[in-house]
Design an enzyme around this catalytic site. Sequence first.
Site, PDB file in Angstrom:
ATOM      1  N   LYS A 276       0.836  -1.199   0.000  1.00  0.00           N
ATOM      2  CA  LYS A 276       0.000   0.000   0.000  1.00  0.00           C
ATOM      3  C   LYS A 276       0.874   1.254   0.000  1.00  0.00           C
ATOM      4  O   LYS A 276       0.537   2.262  -0.626  1.00  0.00           O
ATOM      5  CB  LYS A 276      -0.924  -0.007   1.217  1.00  0.00           C
ATOM      6  CG  LYS A 276      -1.796   1.245   1.360  1.00  0.00           C
ATOM      7  CD  LYS A 276      -2.636   1.178   2.616  1.00  0.00           C
ATOM      8  CE  LYS A 276      -3.438   2.448   2.815  1.00  0.00           C
ATOM      9  NZ  LYS A 276      -2.574   3.641   3.013  1.00  0.00           N
ATOM     10  N   ARG A 277       1.985   1.186   0.694  1.00  0.00           N
ATOM     11  CA  ARG A 277       2.894   2.332   0.765  1.00  0.00           C
ATOM     12  C   ARG A 277       3.395   2.722  -0.626  1.00  0.00           C
ATOM     13  O   ARG A 277       3.527   3.909  -0.946  1.00  0.00           O
ATOM     14  CB  ARG A 277       4.085   2.000   1.672  1.00  0.00           C
ATOM     15  CG  ARG A 277       4.970   3.187   2.008  1.00  0.00           C
ATOM     16  CD  ARG A 277       6.096   2.801   2.949  1.00  0.00           C
ATOM     17  NE  ARG A 277       5.591   2.337   4.233  1.00  0.00           N
ATOM     18  CZ  ARG A 277       5.590   1.064   4.624  1.00  0.00           C
ATOM     19  NH1 ARG A 277       6.054   0.115   3.831  1.00  0.00           N
ATOM     20  NH2 ARG A 277       5.123   0.714   5.805  1.00  0.00           N
TER      21      ARG A 277
END
Length: 520
Positions: A276-277
Amino acid sequence: MERRTRVRFAPSPTGPLHMGGVRTALYNYLYAKQKGGDFILRIEDTDSHRFVPGAEEYIIEALRWCGIYPDEGVDAAGKIVQIPDERHPHAPYRQSERKDIYRQYAEELVAKGAAYYAFDSAQDLDSARAQAEMHGQTFIYNRATRPGMRNSLSLDEDSVKDLLENTTDWTIRFKMPENTVVKMDDMIRGHIEVNTDTLDDKVLWKRADCLPTYHLANIVDDHLMEISEVIRGEEWLPSLPLHYLLYQAFGWEDTMPRFAHLSLLLKPVGNGKLSKRDGDKLGFPVFPLEWTNPETGEKSRGYREDGYFPEAFVNMLAMLGWNPGDDRELFSLDELVQAFSMEKVQKAGAKFNPEKAKWFNKEYLRKKTDEELTDLFIPILEEKGIDTSRDYVLKVVTLIKERATFVADFWDIASYLFVVPQEYNEKDVAKFWKPENYTLALQAAGFIKGYNGPWEKEALESALEEFIRGNEWPMGKVMNCLRLALVGASSGLGIADIVTLIGKDEFARRIDNIVKTLSV
């Protein structure tokens, strides 16, 4: 007798479904459908501490958006089946509702000498790890360390009985065989061998919550649900020796499924697993649907909400780690079913390319009919307060769809076909809106206002060009001034395209507006 193909996707409801998880579900689905078999959804919620409200519903909705419908485990309303019936004979399909099943199998392994009771506290284990680190070693709970720990193999029978009856902080651990080579086969990675002396005695069942760990639960459920192939992510590859040994310990070798471990989805830049980062940093979603964290309220983007077509998303995912063996890239879900094969799934990780994801969506947008795209664009116009005829919207869509990647792009590309520009691009004004240019452009505008030929793009375009060239005016400068008046910038559709759409009256209003605004 040939065994029926039965595969399962067994996610944990610990948060939103990552696109890598969707790909695992997709490959399971494609494999099952190609073989004429069954695709089962099972919720593995044995880790009660990591359960996230709403995650289970999210998983089911995400799969449905992708067109992936389980044959078993989920009913027509999208709920996990709890009571067995003809279509769902192995219900319940939520592991927390099957917990009474697992203890008997764990106890069976103890009775066979393949498992044992362990009474070590968290502090005991921390102390053992610390002692090992002091000697430059890594603590492994196995044959070498069992005698020094508190378990049914090191304690006397009365102590074991007392601890079982009067405490709840104990587990059942698998008893890893000594110096045994586990020989395994993976459908993607080939033959694998591991010596058991490198492995630890994994916990199989916990008395504290009366729940199994993943290792026991998935083996038991796969056996009871007659799973023929287990297709899962490569993060489970280190667990494969234990799972092989569990099948052997239960005496289920003849019905043990074949295993396939899928490679990771890799980040676009650098090394490592896509996270997600990475999406937050580079501006793309990693989840199929938008997700709102129930604790923090933080929203994470989803492919659906970002405007991707589900069929484009699925096609893109299918190509991340598999190829058909030729140059073809566009496949419907049915075509993927026909083309898919485990032999063409790659071992190496697949690097995700967000620009390629957009390319897939653009290709699918082009494949849709103008009527379909019009139906999708009208709600966007209504949200912006635009009330116009469907025929007009259809004409606009026909003109602009080749320029778009998403339906939402239609507004960015052609808002000026619905509303009068409220401002003019400063750089374009400085570059083109000069007296020597706009005096000619306004004369060309007068020609358009007085044009009496066929009100069609080709006819007007030809007549306008003939007029400008006949006067030996600079075509580009005149056209850019006219476009600035109609669009608010020097980029956009051709003048004849715009004018034949908006009509003479609207054209005249926009010419008057730019003259007034820029004080000509």
